[in-house]
Design a protein around this motif. Structure first.
Motif, PDB file in Angstrom:
ATOM      1  N   ALA A  46      21.673  37.367  -4.148  1.00 16.33           N
ATOM      2  CA  ALA A  46      21.201  38.038  -5.371  1.00 16.33           C
ATOM      3  C   ALA A  46      21.039  39.537  -5.098  1.00 16.33           C
ATOM      4  N   ILE A  50      23.169  42.389  -6.998  1.00 17.18           N
ATOM      5  CA  ILE A  50      22.437  43.358  -7.828  1.00 17.18           C
ATOM      6  C   ILE A  50      22.661  44.775  -7.292  1.00 17.18           C
ATOM      7  N   HIS A  55      23.709  43.223 -11.380  1.00 20.18           N
ATOM      8  CA  HIS A  55      23.250  41.922 -11.883  1.00 20.18           C
ATOM      9  C   HIS A  55      23.769  40.822 -10.975  1.00 20.18           C
ATOM     10  N   PHE A  56      23.193  39.626 -11.121  1.00 25.69           N
ATOM     11  CA  PHE A  56      23.577  38.463 -10.316  1.00 25.69           C
ATOM     12  C   PHE A  56      23.867  37.325 -11.278  1.00 25.69           C
ATOM     13  N   ASN A  57      25.131  36.922 -11.354  1.00 22.73           N
ATOM     14  CA  ASN A  57      25.536  35.841 -12.266  1.00 22.73           C
ATOM     15  C   ASN A  57      25.666  34.548 -11.476  1.00 22.73           C
ATOM     16  N   ILE A  82      13.116  38.254  -5.824  1.00 20.38           N
ATOM     17  CA  ILE A  82      14.325  38.418  -6.644  1.00 20.38           C
ATOM     18  C   ILE A  82      13.978  39.207  -7.909  1.00 20.38           C
ATOM     19  N   TRP A  84      14.390  39.113 -11.155  1.00 23.85           N
ATOM     20  CA  TRP A  84      14.865  38.121 -12.132  1.00 23.85           C
ATOM     21  C   TRP A  84      15.374  38.752 -13.420  1.00 23.85           C
ATOM     22  N   ARG A  86      17.450  40.886 -13.625  1.00 21.30           N
ATOM     23  CA  ARG A  86      18.881  41.182 -13.418  1.00 21.30           C
ATOM     24  C   ARG A  86      19.670  39.924 -13.068  1.00 21.30           C
ATOM     25  N   VAL A  87      19.055  38.776 -13.248  1.00 20.29           N
ATOM     26  CA  VAL A  87      19.730  37.507 -12.959  1.00 20.29           C
ATOM     27  C   VAL A  87      20.154  36.844 -14.268  1.00 20.29           C
ATOM     28  N   VAL A  89      21.616  33.288 -15.718  1.00 20.15           N
ATOM     29  CA  VAL A  89      21.680  31.890 -15.289  1.00 20.15           C
ATOM     30  C   VAL A  89      22.598  31.099 -16.215  1.00 20.15           C
ATOM     31  N   VAL A 119      12.423  35.300 -15.526  1.00 19.78           N
ATOM     32  CA  VAL A 119      13.799  35.559 -15.989  1.00 19.78           C
ATOM     33  C   VAL A 119      13.768  35.665 -17.514  1.00 19.78           C
ATOM     34  N   ASN A 123      18.670  35.884 -20.694  1.00 17.92           N
ATOM     35  CA  ASN A 123      19.529  35.778 -19.496  1.00 17.92           C
ATOM     36  C   ASN A 123      19.816  34.327 -19.121  1.00 17.92           C
TER      37      ASN A 123
END
Ligand code: 6PG
Length: 288
Positions: A46, A50, A55-57, A82, A84, A86-87, A89, A119, A123
């Motif tokens: 992550a 990021i 971001h983290f997909n 983390i 979150w 920028r995550v 899901v 989160v 997202n």
């Protein structure tokens, strides 16, 4: 050798580090150790995504094996590590049930993880597999993927990480052995009717799995020892879905526990620990 990025400050689990039994196949002492090892990698990947892309997909897996990972990620040791916000899901597959149904992959992840970490709701991208017109929902999910994910040069969406379990028959996500879907080459999301389960599912297709930056397989328990040995050590004329899912450019990592690895201890004659596990790229030789 797997580049784990393991560092002492990411919440060392009580029992130490996994051992690499085959390239990319890491064996942990038990299911708890496996969850911690997966959580450390999730945090590191992550951060990397990021830092690189902002971001983290990630696509979460269903079934029972990832539950402990979700709990560890939501624990005080990990949830603060983390960003979150920028995550994003997503899911690798879903059952055709409403979110509150006990069989819902979304429902399980929501209870064990998403309700316990900051989160943003926007997202979290549920597969609406309970839509009476499931084909329409699959199309809508492709539109969501197109909106949030970069495309690779084969015009498939590129996840930073896709989590996968392996079924006792070698299925992954909802891609089952013998299914025509295994030859799908254009759609990103599909809705197979899984005859042996008598139910419809929604699933990412093989080209999307192959386009991931990382595929992380979580495999735990003695009941998976046979299939894990088959997947990693037995060449097949018709490869199993778990053997077919090899990223074009990314990494494929197996985190397994000792019980699931019990058949790997005796590698088949002629197979050495340095030899890559069986994994047949669907169109070997055709580089993107
Ligand atoms: C699902 C899954 C499926 C799962 C395997 C392993 O929706 O059921 O995505 O592919 O990962 O069946 O399931 P277990 O972790 O429960 O063994």
């Amino acid at each position: 050798m797997e580049n784990t990025g393991e560092s002492p400050n990411t919440g060392e689990s009580p029992k130490g580090l996994p051992r690499e039994i085959l390239p990319g196949v890491m064996v942990c002492a038990d299911a708890v150790e496996l969850a911690y090892a997966a959580a450390r990698r999730f945090v590191d990947w992550a951060w990397q995504a990021i830092a690189k892309n902002g971001h983290f997909n990630v696509a979460l897996s269903g079934g029972s094996t990832p539950r402990e990972l979700y709990r560890v990620l939501a624990s005080p040791d990990f949830r603060g590590q983390i960003d979150w916000a920028r995550v994003h899901v997503f899911w690798s597959d879903e059952r055709a049930v409403p979110p509150e149904h006990p069989e819902s992959n979304y429902g399980m992840a929501r209870r064990e993880l998403l309700l316990r970490v900051p989160v943003p709701g926007g997202n979290v991208h549920r597969m609406e597999a309970d839509d009476p017109v499931i084909g329409r929902a699959a199309h809508a999910y492709e539109t969501v993927l197109r909106r949030f994910l970069p495309l690779n040069d084969r015009a498939f969406p590129e996840f930073d990480l896709i989590l996968l379990g392996i079924g006792a028959d070698g299925h992954i996500a909802s891609l089952f052995p013998g299914s025509r879907l295994l030859r799908e080459s254009s759609r990103w999301v599909s809705t197979p009717l899984v005859s042996k389960l008598g139910m419809r599912r929604m699933t990412l297709t093989m080209p999307v799995l192959e386009s991931a930056h990382r595929l992380l397989f979580l495999v735990s328990g003695a009941e998976k020892a046979e299939i894990l040995h088959e997947v990693l050590c037995v060449e097949r004329k018709e490869p199993l879905p778990a053997q077919m899912a090899v990223p074009w450019r990314g990494d494929r990592i197996f985190l397994v526990d000792e019980a699931a690895a019990s058949r790997l201890a005796q590698l088949p004659p002629g197979k050495t620990a340095s030899q890559s596990p069986v994994g047949t790229r669907r169109s070997e030789g055709k580089k993107p």
